[in-house]
Structure formats: C-alpha cells, structure tokens
Write a protein that holds these residues in place. Structure first.
Motif, PDB file in Angstrom:
ATOM      1  N   GLU A 122     -35.896 -20.771  -3.701  1.00 11.24           N
ATOM      2  CA  GLU A 122     -36.139 -19.777  -2.974  1.00 11.24           C
ATOM      3  C   GLU A 122     -35.352 -20.048  -1.699  1.00 11.24           C
ATOM      4  O   GLU A 122     -34.901 -19.091  -1.088  1.00 11.24           O
ATOM      5  CB  GLU A 122     -37.717 -19.820  -2.625  1.00 11.24           C
ATOM      6  CG  GLU A 122     -38.620 -19.427  -3.854  1.00 11.24           C
ATOM      7  CD  GLU A 122     -40.070 -19.320  -3.432  1.00 11.24           C
ATOM      8  OE1 GLU A 122     -40.391 -19.444  -2.242  1.00 11.24           O
ATOM      9  OE2 GLU A 122     -40.775 -19.314  -4.210  1.00 11.24           O
ATOM     10  N   PHE A 123     -35.395 -21.098  -1.130  1.00  7.73           N
ATOM     11  CA  PHE A 123     -34.517 -21.553  -0.062  1.00  7.73           C
ATOM     12  C   PHE A 123     -32.758 -21.233  -0.367  1.00  7.73           C
ATOM     13  O   PHE A 123     -32.235 -20.846   0.563  1.00  7.73           O
ATOM     14  CB  PHE A 123     -34.747 -22.899   0.645  1.00  7.73           C
ATOM     15  CG  PHE A 123     -35.603 -22.826   1.607  1.00  7.73           C
ATOM     16  CD1 PHE A 123     -35.349 -22.868   2.968  1.00  7.73           C
ATOM     17  CD2 PHE A 123     -37.103 -23.273   1.312  1.00  7.73           C
ATOM     18  CE1 PHE A 123     -36.175 -23.111   4.096  1.00  7.73           C
ATOM     19  CE2 PHE A 123     -37.803 -23.099   2.399  1.00  7.73           C
ATOM     20  CZ  PHE A 123     -37.648 -23.062   3.714  1.00  7.73           C
ATOM     21  N   THR A 124     -32.318 -21.675  -1.383  1.00  5.28           N
ATOM     22  CA  THR A 124     -31.231 -21.337  -1.741  1.00  5.28           C
ATOM     23  C   THR A 124     -30.971 -20.012  -1.982  1.00  5.28           C
ATOM     24  O   THR A 124     -29.874 -19.322  -1.593  1.00  5.28           O
ATOM     25  CB  THR A 124     -30.898 -22.134  -3.313  1.00  5.28           C
ATOM     26  OG1 THR A 124     -30.992 -23.368  -3.246  1.00  5.28           O
ATOM     27  CG2 THR A 124     -29.505 -21.687  -3.655  1.00  5.28           C
ATOM     28  N   GLY A 125     -31.734 -19.260  -2.179  1.00 11.98           N
ATOM     29  CA  GLY A 125     -31.606 -17.474  -2.287  1.00 11.98           C
ATOM     30  C   GLY A 125     -31.480 -17.072  -1.009  1.00 11.98           C
ATOM     31  O   GLY A 125     -30.830 -16.273  -0.669  1.00 11.98           O
ATOM     32  N   MET A 126     -32.249 -17.755  -0.006  1.00 12.12           N
ATOM     33  CA  MET A 126     -32.266 -17.251   1.182  1.00 12.12           C
ATOM     34  C   MET A 126     -30.895 -17.471   1.971  1.00 12.12           C
ATOM     35  O   MET A 126     -30.270 -16.928   2.785  1.00 12.12           O
ATOM     36  CB  MET A 126     -33.618 -17.618   2.280  1.00 12.12           C
ATOM     37  CG  MET A 126     -34.697 -17.004   1.751  1.00 12.12           C
ATOM     38  SD  MET A 126     -35.995 -17.199   2.803  1.00 12.12           S
ATOM     39  CE  MET A 126     -36.571 -18.985   2.421  1.00 12.12           C
ATOM     40  N   TYR A 127     -30.473 -18.658   1.745  1.00  7.23           N
ATOM     41  CA  TYR A 127     -29.259 -19.296   2.269  1.00  7.23           C
ATOM     42  C   TYR A 127     -27.933 -18.342   1.857  1.00  7.23           C
ATOM     43  O   TYR A 127     -27.104 -17.860   2.276  1.00  7.23           O
ATOM     44  CB  TYR A 127     -28.863 -20.618   1.920  1.00  7.23           C
ATOM     45  CG  TYR A 127     -29.566 -21.722   2.921  1.00  7.23           C
ATOM     46  CD1 TYR A 127     -28.780 -21.705   4.222  1.00  7.23           C
ATOM     47  CD2 TYR A 127     -30.404 -22.278   2.424  1.00  7.23           C
ATOM     48  CE1 TYR A 127     -29.388 -22.526   4.957  1.00  7.23           C
ATOM     49  CE2 TYR A 127     -30.993 -23.379   3.553  1.00  7.23           C
ATOM     50  CZ  TYR A 127     -30.335 -23.643   4.814  1.00  7.23           C
ATOM     51  OH  TYR A 127     -30.836 -24.495   5.673  1.00  7.23           O
ATOM     52  N   ALA A 128     -28.174 -18.125   0.331  1.00  8.72           N
ATOM     53  CA  ALA A 128     -27.190 -17.137  -0.117  1.00  8.72           C
ATOM     54  C   ALA A 128     -27.070 -15.787   0.171  1.00  8.72           C
ATOM     55  O   ALA A 128     -26.052 -15.308   0.565  1.00  8.72           O
ATOM     56  CB  ALA A 128     -27.384 -17.040  -1.789  1.00  8.72           C
ATOM     57  N   ALA A 129     -28.543 -15.436   0.556  1.00  5.46           N
ATOM     58  CA  ALA A 129     -28.343 -13.960   1.025  1.00  5.46           C
ATOM     59  C   ALA A 129     -27.664 -13.867   2.426  1.00  5.46           C
ATOM     60  O   ALA A 129     -26.859 -12.951   2.718  1.00  5.46           O
ATOM     61  CB  ALA A 129     -29.625 -13.340   0.926  1.00  5.46           C
ATOM     62  N   THR A 130     -28.099 -14.779   3.275  1.00 11.96           N
ATOM     63  CA  THR A 130     -27.539 -14.900   4.595  1.00 11.96           C
ATOM     64  C   THR A 130     -25.977 -15.072   4.391  1.00 11.96           C
ATOM     65  O   THR A 130     -25.173 -14.451   5.280  1.00 11.96           O
ATOM     66  CB  THR A 130     -28.063 -16.159   5.365  1.00 11.96           C
ATOM     67  OG1 THR A 130     -29.718 -15.910   5.464  1.00 11.96           O
ATOM     68  CG2 THR A 130     -27.664 -16.029   6.717  1.00 11.96           C
ATOM     69  N   SER A 131     -25.517 -15.933   3.636  1.00  6.59           N
ATOM     70  CA  SER A 131     -23.907 -16.205   3.591  1.00  6.59           C
ATOM     71  C   SER A 131     -23.400 -15.072   3.220  1.00  6.59           C
ATOM     72  O   SER A 131     -22.016 -14.552   3.420  1.00  6.59           O
ATOM     73  CB  SER A 131     -23.991 -17.338   2.603  1.00  6.59           C
ATOM     74  OG  SER A 131     -24.488 -18.342   3.076  1.00  6.59           O
ATOM     75  N   ILE A 132     -23.985 -14.193   2.023  1.00 10.73           N
ATOM     76  CA  ILE A 132     -23.411 -13.054   1.745  1.00 10.73           C
ATOM     77  C   ILE A 132     -23.276 -11.963   2.800  1.00 10.73           C
ATOM     78  O   ILE A 132     -22.074 -11.223   2.900  1.00 10.73           O
ATOM     79  CB  ILE A 132     -24.145 -12.508   0.447  1.00 10.73           C
ATOM     80  CG1 ILE A 132     -24.055 -13.229  -0.909  1.00 10.73           C
ATOM     81  CG2 ILE A 132     -23.799 -10.859   0.254  1.00 10.73           C
ATOM     82  CD1 ILE A 132     -25.001 -12.913  -1.839  1.00 10.73           C
ATOM     83  N   LEU A 133     -24.132 -11.846   3.391  1.00  8.45           N
ATOM     84  CA  LEU A 133     -24.081 -10.820   4.898  1.00  8.45           C
ATOM     85  C   LEU A 133     -23.153 -11.304   5.674  1.00  8.45           C
ATOM     86  O   LEU A 133     -22.404 -10.325   6.245  1.00  8.45           O
ATOM     87  CB  LEU A 133     -25.614 -10.623   5.313  1.00  8.45           C
ATOM     88  CG  LEU A 133     -26.506  -9.851   4.299  1.00  8.45           C
ATOM     89  CD1 LEU A 133     -27.940  -9.912   5.012  1.00  8.45           C
ATOM     90  CD2 LEU A 133     -26.013  -8.600   3.782  1.00  8.45           C
ATOM     91  N   ALA A 134     -22.985 -12.537   5.876  1.00  9.13           N
ATOM     92  CA  ALA A 134     -21.964 -13.057   6.864  1.00  9.13           C
ATOM     93  C   ALA A 134     -20.398 -12.780   6.273  1.00  9.13           C
ATOM     94  O   ALA A 134     -19.609 -12.366   7.078  1.00  9.13           O
ATOM     95  CB  ALA A 134     -22.101 -14.545   6.878  1.00  9.13           C
ATOM     96  N   ALA A 135     -20.245 -12.800   4.908  1.00  6.88           N
ATOM     97  CA  ALA A 135     -19.045 -12.553   4.445  1.00  6.88           C
ATOM     98  C   ALA A 135     -18.890 -10.979   4.449  1.00  6.88           C
ATOM     99  O   ALA A 135     -17.699 -10.784   4.534  1.00  6.88           O
ATOM    100  CB  ALA A 135     -19.097 -13.098   2.858  1.00  6.88           C
ATOM    101  N   ILE A 136     -19.670 -10.258   4.305  1.00  8.99           N
ATOM    102  CA  ILE A 136     -19.641  -8.733   4.392  1.00  8.99           C
ATOM    103  C   ILE A 136     -19.215  -8.417   5.918  1.00  8.99           C
ATOM    104  O   ILE A 136     -18.358  -7.534   6.071  1.00  8.99           O
ATOM    105  CB  ILE A 136     -20.993  -8.091   4.060  1.00  8.99           C
ATOM    106  CG1 ILE A 136     -21.172  -8.093   2.619  1.00  8.99           C
ATOM    107  CG2 ILE A 136     -20.758  -6.507   4.441  1.00  8.99           C
ATOM    108  CD1 ILE A 136     -20.162  -7.345   1.769  1.00  8.99           C
TER     109      ILE A 136
END
Length: 416
Positions: A189-203
């Motif tokens: 779950e934490f990996t999912g949250m880190y991944a979503a945050t990182s994706i939005l930063a990349a966007i």
C-alpha cells in the motif's frame, strides 16, 4: 470558491494499467479516484486477486444457481477502472497494447525486471512511439542491484526491510521475541502511494519539458523509507529497534493498557498530557517526580512508571476512562474491530463507505478515497469491473476495429 468538478483533477489523463495483485492496482486506483481514465489490461485468467478468497462476491447463473464471482480482495483496489482482457503474449495482443500506449499518458506495470521487453512493451520500446509517456515499474527490489531479478512480495519485504524485526511481543525470560507481520499488506500500500505521488510529479515535470520518463519504484526501497523514526534511531544513535509490543521506543506513556473490560490506548505526546493523565488517575505525585517529569525521563524509567499506571487504569472501564481523558484533552481511544470501525460515528460522518453497483446488478461496498478536495473531489463512477467487461467497447471505440476484426481476435484467443 469554485463549484466542485464532477470529472476529477486528473480527468485529462489516461492510464494503461498492466499491473496486478496490490501495489500496482493500489497506485492506479488512486489515479482513477482522482479522475484519470484507467484501462486495466488483464490476461485471459484475470488478476490473481480475483481468486484470492473467500469471501467472494456471488452471482446468479442463467439456470438460477448461485456461484462465486470475484474475491473481495479484488474489489479493494480496482474501483473506477475499465477491464480489458488482452493476451499480449501473442504478437497481435502486444500490438493492441502498443497502439493504446501511443496516446496514453501513464503506464504502470509490475512484471519482473525485463519481463515486458520480449513483447515490445518495455519503457525504451514505448518511449520510441510516445516520448511523453510516464512509465512506472513497480518491483520487489528495483531495476538494479544484486536482488533485481528476485520476485518480491509484501510479507517477504516486511521481513527483509526491517519492519518485522520490531513488531510483535518483546522477548521474555520464557519466550524469545516472535516476528509478526502487519494485518494488511502495508508495504504494497505504501509503495502504491509512493508510486502515485511519483507519477504525478513526473506528469508535472512533463508539463514543463514535454518529456515523459521512467519511474523505478521498489517495495524494498519504500519499506526502508518507511522506517521513519526507527531508521533514524539507528542512523543517528546506533540503537537497534526491537519488538516492544505496543510500547513506543521514543514516547512514554504511549501504548495499550488493560482496563476492566478490555484495553484502551493512551498516547501522551508531551509533558502536559502526562500531567493531565496523572490528575485523572489520582497519581499527581508521579507528575512531580523528577524521574517522570520529562518524556526523556519517562522513557528511561518506563519500567518503574508503567506498573503504577496499569494498577490505576484497571479500576476503570474502557468507556469511563476514555470519557475522563477526553475531557482533559489526553489522546486516547478504543481498539476497534473492523465491524466497529465501519459503525463508528466519525467514520460514518466522513462517509468512508461508498456503495457501487456493477453492470450485472451486484452492489459492492468500497472504501472512499480518504482526502477531501474543496473543488475537485474524488469521483466514484464505476464498481470494480468483471473480467473483460470493457474489452468490446475499447476495441470498437479506441482502436476503431470492426466486428469482423474483433471476432478474429476473439477466435484466436487474443482478446476475451
């Protein structure tokens, strides 16, 4: 304040979700709740978690019988998605995914390192046809390092990443400490949250540069980052965290205490709260004892302080002591079962349960997105889908295939 939007803040983004199990789907459900279009690409067998039960959803067959459908597990992280059943191990299937990737904004996958290269679905291959693509790979150990090719699961990473070395009951004279995992797959779950945050930063970066990028997100890295104060205790003070039951390594009193009819959590984060606790318990002398006047002293002398607190607390019922402590602004609370959580008046007031009805008539209770937006709230437009529920529509509308082409793909097992 502007009127709330019904489409969500990410409604301009399209996500290809090639992930399964939990970490990847948790990532993409966050994006979907915030309005992104998420196309969940599944094999003919479907996401493994569709079978991770019981309990299962049930459905009525054509002959009036009841049979198991998807497992409850699947429903926790696949809301607001379209399910498209494509076998991209076949060249025709891989070509369908490449075509979709040409116009996608984001791709999320959790295959083994290099596992998608043979299908032409790796980052380098897709960047060549869509340089704006933000491509997130979620693995157990990352794309580099000596463990890169190992499979990684939440339970395994809880152990390797140090979490299980500090959870569970402490060692006693009669029994060694026993490692205990958390009750939910918290690393996923934490990996999912880190991944979503990182994706939005990349966007956000793409909005400035016009270029997408590859995100390498691993369960082990995220678990190490989650060590928080326990990691800092070692890095700064060379103190190795150990299992302490419900005790806190840096705060006292801060744990679950027995009372007449169960347990209550008391969490004193400062000296004022401790003094108020002592007043409620009739232990004012402890508040003025120089050994306990500061948190550092209470941590050092916890073995002397805790027994005195326990004796007094057993004179109260759970609800009595919570009521008294709340009056004095001492943080405290019950240990609720999951049914009690969903029956809690605060949880109800926050509308944390969202019922969604699927096309086949099944109503599925889901847990709401936890953050509240004043202008662009999370949206709940689709229940967790049946396997392949959106395949035909996508093939016709997105890929512009006619009935004959679709039937050819279906007969060859490329789509279902």
């Amino acid at each position: 304040m502007s009127a709330p939007s019904s489409s969500g803040p990410l409604s301009h983004l399209t996500v290809l979700d090639l992930s399964r199990i939990l970490a990847g789907p948790w990532t993409t459900q966050i994006l979907a709740d915030l309005g992104a279009r998420v196309i969940k690409v599944e094999s003919p067998a479907g996401d493994d978690t569709r079978r991770w039960g019981p309990p299962f959803l049930t459905r009525e067959t054509d002959d009036g019988q009841t049979e198991n459908a998807d497992a409850a597990y699947f429903t926790c992280c696949n809301r607001n998605k379209e399910s498209v059943c494509v076998d991209f191990s076949k060249p025709e299937g891989a070509e369908l995914i490449r075509t979709l990737a040409q116009s996608a904004d984001i791709l999320v996958e959790n295959f083994k390192v290099g596992g998608l290269k043979k299908y032409g679905l790796d980052y380098d291959s897709l960047r060549a046809i869509n340089p704006r693509l933000v491509y997130c790979s979620i693995t157990g150990f990352g794309q580099t390092g000596p463990y890169a090719n190992r499979a990684g699961y939440d339970f395994l990473i809880q152990g390797m990443g140090g979490l299980m070395s500090m959870t569970g009951l402490p060692e006693t004279d009669d029994q060694p400490a026993q490692p205990v995992k958390t009750g939910v797959a918290i690393v996923d779950e934490f990996t999912g949250m880190y991944a979503a945050t990182s994706i939005l930063a990349a966007i956000a970066s793409r909005d400035q540069t016009g270029e997408g990028q590859h995100i390498d997100c691993s369960l082990l890295d995220c678990q190490v980052a989650m060590l928080a104060n326990q990691g800092a205790n070692w890095l700064v003070g060379q103190r190795t965290p150990k299992p302490m039951g419900n005790n806190h390594p840096n705060l006292v009193p801060y744990r679950a205490y027995p009372v007449k009819d169960g347990h209550v959590i008391i969490a004193c984060g400062n000296d004022r709260q401790f003094r108020s606790l002592c007043q409620v318990l009739g232990l004012e002398a402890l508040a003025h004892d120089e050994r306990f006047a500061t948190n550092a002293g209470r941590v050092e002398h916890r073995d002397r302080l805790e027994p005195a607190l326990e004796v007094r607390l057993t004179a109260f019922t759970r609800d009595e002591i919570i009521a008294r402590l709340e009056q004095e602004a001492v943080p405290c609370g019950p240990i609720n079962t999951v049914p009690e959580v969903f029956d809690d008046p605060q949880v109800k007031a926050r509308e944390m349960v969202v019922p969604l009805t699927r096309a086949d008539g099944a109503t599925i209770q889901t847990v709401a997105y936890p953050a509240r937006f004043s202008a662009t709230p999370a949206r709940y437009h689709a229940a967790p889908p049946r396997l392949g529920a959106n395949t035909q529509t996508l093939l016709r509308n997105d890929l512009q295939l006619d009935d004959q082409a679709i039937e050819t793909l279906r007969k060859s097992g490329v789509v279902a």
